[in-house]
Design an enzyme around this catalytic site. Structure first.
Site, PDB file in Angstrom:
ATOM      1  N   GLU A 291      -7.979  12.051  13.005  1.00  0.00           N
ATOM      2  CA  GLU A 291      -7.092  10.911  13.281  1.00  0.00           C
ATOM      3  C   GLU A 291      -6.136  11.187  14.436  1.00  0.00           C
ATOM      4  OE1 GLU A 291      -4.124   7.799  10.935  1.00  0.00           O
ATOM      5  OE2 GLU A 291      -5.102   9.419   9.846  1.00  0.00           O
TER       6      GLU A 291
ATOM      7  N   GLU B 256     -12.013  11.046  -4.088  1.00  0.00           N
ATOM      8  CA  GLU B 256     -11.861  10.998  -2.636  1.00  0.00           C
ATOM      9  C   GLU B 256     -10.989  12.146  -2.130  1.00  0.00           C
ATOM     10  OE1 GLU B 256      -9.892   8.063   0.694  1.00  0.00           O
ATOM     11  OE2 GLU B 256     -11.057   7.126  -0.910  1.00  0.00           O
TER      12      GLU B 256
ATOM     13  N   LYS C 159       0.860  -1.180   0.000  1.00  0.00           N
ATOM     14  CA  LYS C 159       0.000   0.000   0.000  1.00  0.00           C
ATOM     15  C   LYS C 159       0.893   1.225   0.000  1.00  0.00           C
ATOM     16  CE  LYS C 159      -3.102   2.757   2.883  1.00  0.00           C
ATOM     17  NZ  LYS C 159      -3.829   2.884   4.159  1.00  0.00           N
TER      18      LYS C 159
ATOM     19  N   GLU D 156      -7.612  -2.132   2.907  1.00  0.00           N
ATOM     20  CA  GLU D 156      -6.762  -0.997   3.267  1.00  0.00           C
ATOM     21  C   GLU D 156      -6.805  -0.761   4.775  1.00  0.00           C
ATOM     22  OE1 GLU D 156      -6.654   3.863   2.642  1.00  0.00           O
ATOM     23  OE2 GLU D 156      -7.939   2.637   1.352  1.00  0.00           O
TER      24      GLU D 156
ATOM     25  N   LYS E 186     -11.802  15.203   0.681  1.00  0.00           N
ATOM     26  CA  LYS E 186     -10.970  15.489   1.859  1.00  0.00           C
ATOM     27  C   LYS E 186     -10.470  16.931   1.901  1.00  0.00           C
ATOM     28  CE  LYS E 186      -9.643  10.684   2.581  1.00  0.00           C
ATOM     29  NZ  LYS E 186      -8.572   9.649   2.474  1.00  0.00           N
TER      30      LYS E 186
END
Length: 446
Positions: free
Chosen positions: A254, A432, A200, A298, A436
């Site tokens: 986060e 995406e 990834k 993911e 964001k």
């Protein structure tokens, strides 16, 4: 009960706090001397601070250790009196994403690591507000600090509550990554993943915007608090020079890590979809996200890696049930993770072990970081890096600086990234990224 700490061999740090009735945190931030600091997190006190009683900087691979050692020197010996733990001396700051730092002029004022012990701060707790004054050095005295504390308390209590300013408006936008180049870079990353070279990699974009008038960061942070009350909001100003000063700010969902004693709290946040126009559509999107093979894969890479990174420090690690976390513009997959340390590990040792998580870097880490360096046509600087605070006991909270922007006057650069795995689609990943950008863009557009 008050909190105090002293050293028999003499004091390097003097800190005093007093209760205060500050009418507005927004006004307090505007009235703070440079460099200003803002920090708020779920279930934590909000801190608005200014000036620098002590400043620590470091660069290179040893920057985490250098900052930890510097904080120990600043906070180890002190004459500290505070009415609550939240008002005790803390250093606030963060790190660059890459160990080698940056030579990009955009981030010229942001070294590989920078932390400040504020000279004055206002702390908003569930027990009320406190004003704190700190001083460091051989000339720091309790008398001088206490005199300034009384002056600052009177100053903050007399502040007027300002009328909020509207968003500044955007005059122009410039993308650092054109769509064709983005699709090529995602396709190249997917090819490397399918060949087994990577598992990834997180690729990001930057968006430069010119505003109609200089940005009021205090107003932006206030509006972000209304829209994203459960996010980690922050402001780091690295200089005390003439305005317009650069400011790195954001509202990130986060958390990298919280350490309190031997309890560690973190989590995996990876996998994204949009919000629905109706409750039914919102629920449908959430269920689709929970069952989406690409996003679940993911997410599990991130969760498993965090557990592996904590394992050398922990006696126990517990992961909660994967669920959907809803924000104003997006929904994420989230797995809460807690651990019990097997020794008194400093929060910066945990930060160094966890950064970058696969949610912002990739796997294997070194190959992912090299891919990011080779692919992205801009320097991340402090984007997606740890920002937060540390106290004398080695406790602290750090967030991952996503949903963030770097602003100076009428110029602002926004950042956003996505995780690329074997079945990633370039167009879907492009969409995406645009989602964001929305948290910050929404506060800039009229």
């Amino acid at each position: 009960m008050g909190i105090s700490r002293s050293d028999e061999t003499g004091s390097r740090l003097v800190s005093r706090s007093v209760r205060a009735s500050v009418p507005s945190l927004r006004a307090a931030l505007d009235a703070m001397p440079a460099p200003r600091t803002f920090w708020t997190a779920p279930d934590e006190a909000t801190v608005v601070a200014g000036g620098a009683a002590a400043t620590l900087t470091a660069d290179g691979r040893d920057r985490f250790t250098a900052i930890k050692d510097g904080i120990d020197r600043v906070l180890r010996a002190g004459d500290v009196h505070a009415g609550t733990e939240a008002a005790c001396p803390r250093l606030f700051g963060g790190f660059a994403f890459h160990d080698e730092g940056t030579e990009d002029e955009t981030w010229a004022d942001f070294p590989g690591a920078r932390f400040v012990l504020p000279r004055v701060q206002v702390t908003d707790t569930d027990r009320g507000m406190w004003v704190t004054v700190n001083a460091v050095g051989p000339d720091a005295t309790a008398e001088a600090v206490e005199a300034r504390l009384e002056s600052e308390r009177e100053r903050f209590e007399s502040l007027d509550v300002p009328d909020p300013s509207p968003p500044p408006g955007i005059v122009s936008r410039t993308r650092t990554t054109p769509r064709d180049a983005w699709c090529d870079s995602v396709d190249a990353a997917v090819s490397r993943i399918r060949a087994g070279d990577l598992q990834k990699v997180v690729l990001a974009q930057a968006l430069d915007v010119t505003l109609d008038r200089p940005l009021s960061v205090p107003d932006v942070l206030a509006r972000l608090g209304d829209t994203y009350p459960d996010c980690y909001r922050f402001l780091v100003e690295p200089t005390d020079g003439d305005a317009p000063r650069p400011g790195f700010f954001g509202a990130t969902p986060e958390r990298l890590v919280t350490r309190h004693g031997r309890t560690v709290t973190t989590g995996a946040l990876a996998g994204t979809t949009g919000r629905g126009d109706t409750p039914a559509e919102d629920d449908w999107l959430a269920e689709e996200l929970l069952g989406d093979e690409k996003n679940v894969h993911e997410h599990e890479l991130v969760a498993e890696t965090i557990r592996e990174q904590l394992d050398p420090f922990a006696s126990t690690i517990t992961a909660g049930q994967r669920r959907v976390r809803r924000l104003a513009t997006v929904q994420h997959l989230f797995t809460p993770i807690t651990a019990t340390l097997d020794s008194d590990t400093h929060v910066l040792d945990l930060v160094e072990a966890l950064h970058p998580t696969p949610a912002v870097g990739g796997l294997p880490p070194e190959k992912a970081l090299a891919t990011i360096r080779e692919t992205e046509p801009f320097d991340r600087g402090w984007y997606a890096a740890p920002v937060g605070w540390i106290d004398a006991a080695g406790n602290g909270t750090f967030a991952v600086a996503i949903r963030s922007a770097l602003s100076r006057g009428t110029k602002t650069t926004l950042f956003a990234g996505v995780g690329v795995v074997a079945d990633s689609d370039p167009d879907r990943e492009w969409d995406e990224v645009q989602l964001k950008y929305r948290p910050i863009l929404d506060e800039l557009e009229r």
